[in-house]
Every structure is written in structure tokens, then in C-alpha cells.
Design a protein around this motif. Structure first.
Motif, PDB file in Angstrom:
ATOM      1  N   TRP A  45      -0.152  10.345  -4.260  1.00  0.00           N
ATOM      2  CA  TRP A  45      -0.694  10.092  -2.927  1.00  0.00           C
ATOM      3  C   TRP A  45      -2.150   9.659  -3.009  1.00  0.00           C
ATOM      4  N   PHE A  48       4.015   5.454   0.186  1.00  0.00           N
ATOM      5  CA  PHE A  48       4.159   6.654  -0.641  1.00  0.00           C
ATOM      6  C   PHE A  48       5.615   7.098  -0.716  1.00  0.00           C
ATOM      7  N   SER A 102      -2.179   6.075  -4.137  1.00  0.00           N
ATOM      8  CA  SER A 102      -1.682   5.156  -3.119  1.00  0.00           C
ATOM      9  C   SER A 102      -2.708   4.960  -2.002  1.00  0.00           C
ATOM     10  N   TRP A 103      -3.399   6.035  -1.597  1.00  0.00           N
ATOM     11  CA  TRP A 103      -4.408   5.913  -0.548  1.00  0.00           C
ATOM     12  C   TRP A 103      -5.588   5.065  -1.020  1.00  0.00           C
TER      13      TRP A 103
END
Length: 331
Positions: free
Chosen positions: A255, A139, A258-259
């Protein structure tokens, strides 16, 4: 007879001929509307303007009482904790009443036992630390790439017309689609995971910054130009601070992407030199037909996402909006 007017003044009649109009002369009653003579004090325009501006600021400023940090933490974390507790209670009640097959519908106690075994073996700690390290590092790299890219697209119309559709398409494209190509390019290494994370997060961060800059009032740019700011100073000292709400929304979405991309990459790209993460733990539970372990891993992944939202993004957003007068003090 003299006639008394409504404002306290006496109207006297001038007796004239019969049928002549009555001529009235008004005399002011002392003490009612007389103004004492003397030099008048000139009005200070600057003081008046400052007073008006302070009055406008007072209208936009809400009275806030300082609350301790633990009270703000409890107010933010208590509602989701209560909701989760109610859902777990309903889940346990269904398990007790319906009594389904444990291998197809494990209860909360079975899931807790599976997580306890993973904790005792050290697999849970290893998976959480590995995934968090990858997620945070990926991130941060995405921020370092997406932020200047967003600034460049926002300031250059030609580049924006060329790259904006591509970024929007990459944002819509599921990140899991990059996993097979990344495995061919980088093999079963951590580079595959980071590549998938970047492809999921960078477009969201760049598009969020561009959207925030589009909402900046043009008057701010004119003020910066009049004060002699260079193009770089105008972008970094005027435009970006004004675009922070939109940029923060892009960071939050980046975020989340990305997770999710990290979990997809860890599930598919399993083995080799890739470390053991939560996605690998979930895939291992599937291979062993361990539904309780799989549900426990899913709950851990969900809990990490909720904790980061409550402890990182939500306080930053509340503080930013409160400083701009866009939210109440109790938010």
C-alpha cells in the motif's frame, strides 16, 4: 536408651557383645508416613495430558479486559494528534518570531487559508476522491495479482530461483521510472496511473507473502500432509494462515508503494484524460508558484496515509498478533 530419628521413627538397639556393631530396627510411628491400604485409583493419562496442555495455554494467555471501541480509537489516535499539534504550534511560533517571507515560508494560517480556498472551489474534494479511488482500486488489483504470484513462487523452487531476483529488483526500482514508458504505451490516460501503481505494489506483496511462508514451521506442513490435505488445501488452509503476519507486512508495504507511485504518476502524467488528483493539484500549485497550496496538498497526502495506517492496517495487525499471543492486551 532408644534413639529418635529425625523423621519421627524410633531406632532400637540390639544389645550385643562389647564392641559389636549396633543393629538398628526401625519402627514407623503411626500417623506420620503410613499410607492406608486399599485399592489404588489408576491414573488417566489422557486427563493428565489435557490438564498439562491447559496449564501451558494458561501460561501463554494474558488476562485481558475488554475496552470499548472508542477507547481503543482514542488510545491509537491521540498520540499522533498531539504530536502533530505540537509541530504545528512550533511552526507557527517560528513564523511569528522569525517573520520570514510569506512566499518562501508560509505559516500554518496561510496553508489553512489555501486549503480553505481549494475546498470552496471543490478542487480539494475532487482531488481526494479521485486519488483515493485510484489508490484503493489499484491496490486491490495488486493484491489479486501479487497473492497468487507469491504462492506460486513459494511452492515452486524453480520459478522462485528464476523470478525472485527480478521481483527484488522491481521492488528496489523507483516507480516513477515507469512513468515515461507508461505514457508512451498508454498515453495520458488512467491506464498509465494504474500501470505505475501495479509495478510499485505487486513486487512488495509477492515478496512479503514469500517471506511469510518461509517462516512457517515445517511441522505444520507435515501435520497437514498426515491428515490427508491436498497440495491446494495445504497451501490455502495451513500455509497461508500461518504466514499471515509476513503477508500483512507485505500488504502494508505494498500500500505504501502504491500510494507513492500514484502520487508520482499524477504529478508527471498531467493533462489529457487523466482525472484531477492530489498529484495534479500539487503540480498545479507548483506551476502557480503557490507554496502555501503545495504545502497544504502535501499535508493532505500525508494525512491520508496516516489515517489509513491507523484505521486499517494497525487494527488488523494488533488483532492478528493478539490472537496468536504475540502482543500484550494493551497494545
Amino acid at each position: 536408651m532408644p534413639e529418635l530419628l529425625s523423621d519421627g521413627r524410633v531406632a532400637s538397639e540390639d544389645p550385643g557383645g562389647r564392641g559389636a556393631p549396633k543393629a538398628r530396627t526401625e519402627t514407623t510411628t503411626p500417623g506420620l508416613d503410613t499410607v492406608p491400604s486399599g485399592p489404588t485409583r489408576p491414573t488417566n493419562t489422557t486427563d493428565s495430558l489435557n490438564a498439562d496442555l491447559r496449564g501451558l495455554d494458561a501460561l501463554q494467555t494474558e488476562v485481558r479486559t475488554a475496552r470499548p471501541w472508542w477507547r481503543r480509537l482514542v488510545d491509537g489516535a491521540l498520540p499522533p494528534i498531539v504530536l502533530i499539534a505540537l509541530l504545528i504550534a512550533a511552526w507557527q511560533a517560528y513564523t511569528v518570531i522569525a517573520q520570514p517571507r510569506p512566499d518562501l515560508s508560509p505559516g500554518p494560517l496561510d496553508v489553512a487559508a489555501a486549503l480553505g480556498q481549494a475546498w470552496e472551489s471543490g478542487r480539494l474534494q475532487l482531488a481526494v476522491t479521485t486519488s483515493l479511488e485510484r489508490g484503493v482500486l489499484g491496490f486491490l488489483i495488486a493484491i489479486a495479482i501479487g497473492t497468487p504470484l507469491g504462492l506460486l513462487l513459494a511452492e515452486s523452487r524453480l520459478l522462485r530461483r528464476a523470478f525472485q531476483p527480478l521481483l527484488s529488483g522491481l521492488q528496489v526500482l523507483p516507480s516513477v521510472a515507469w512513468v515515461p514508458a507508461a505514457i508512451i504505451w498508454f498515453g495520458l490516460t488512467d491506464a498509465t496511473v494504474y500501470f505505475v501503481v501495479l509495478m510499485g505494489a505487486v513486487p512488495s506483496i509477492a515478496n512479503g507473502l514469500v517471506a511469510g511462508i518461509d517462516q512457517v514451521p515445517p511441522q505444520l506442513r507435515r501435520v497437514g500432509t498426515v491428515l490427508g490435505a491436498s497440495r491446494w488445501q495445504l497451501a490455502t488452509a495451513v500455509v497461508v494462515p500461518a504466514a499471515l503476519p509476513g503477508y500483512l507486512a507485505g500488504l502494508r508495504q505494498g500500500w505504501a508503494f502504491s500510494w507513492r507511485s500514484l502520487m508520482a504518476a499524477e504529478i508527471i502524467a498531467f493533462g489529457g484524460t487523466i482525472g484531477f488528483g492530489l498529484g495534479s493539484m500539487l503540480q498545479q500549485s507548483r506551476d502557480l508558484a503557490d507554496l502555501a497550496g503545495a504545502l497544504g496538498t502535501i499535508l493532505v497526502i500525508l494525512a491520508i496515509g496516516v489515517v489509513i495506517e491507523l484505521l486499517v492496517f494497525a487494527p488488523i495487525e494488533r488483532g492478528l498478533l493478539r490472537r496468536r499471543g504475540l502482543t500484550g492486551a494493551g497494545a
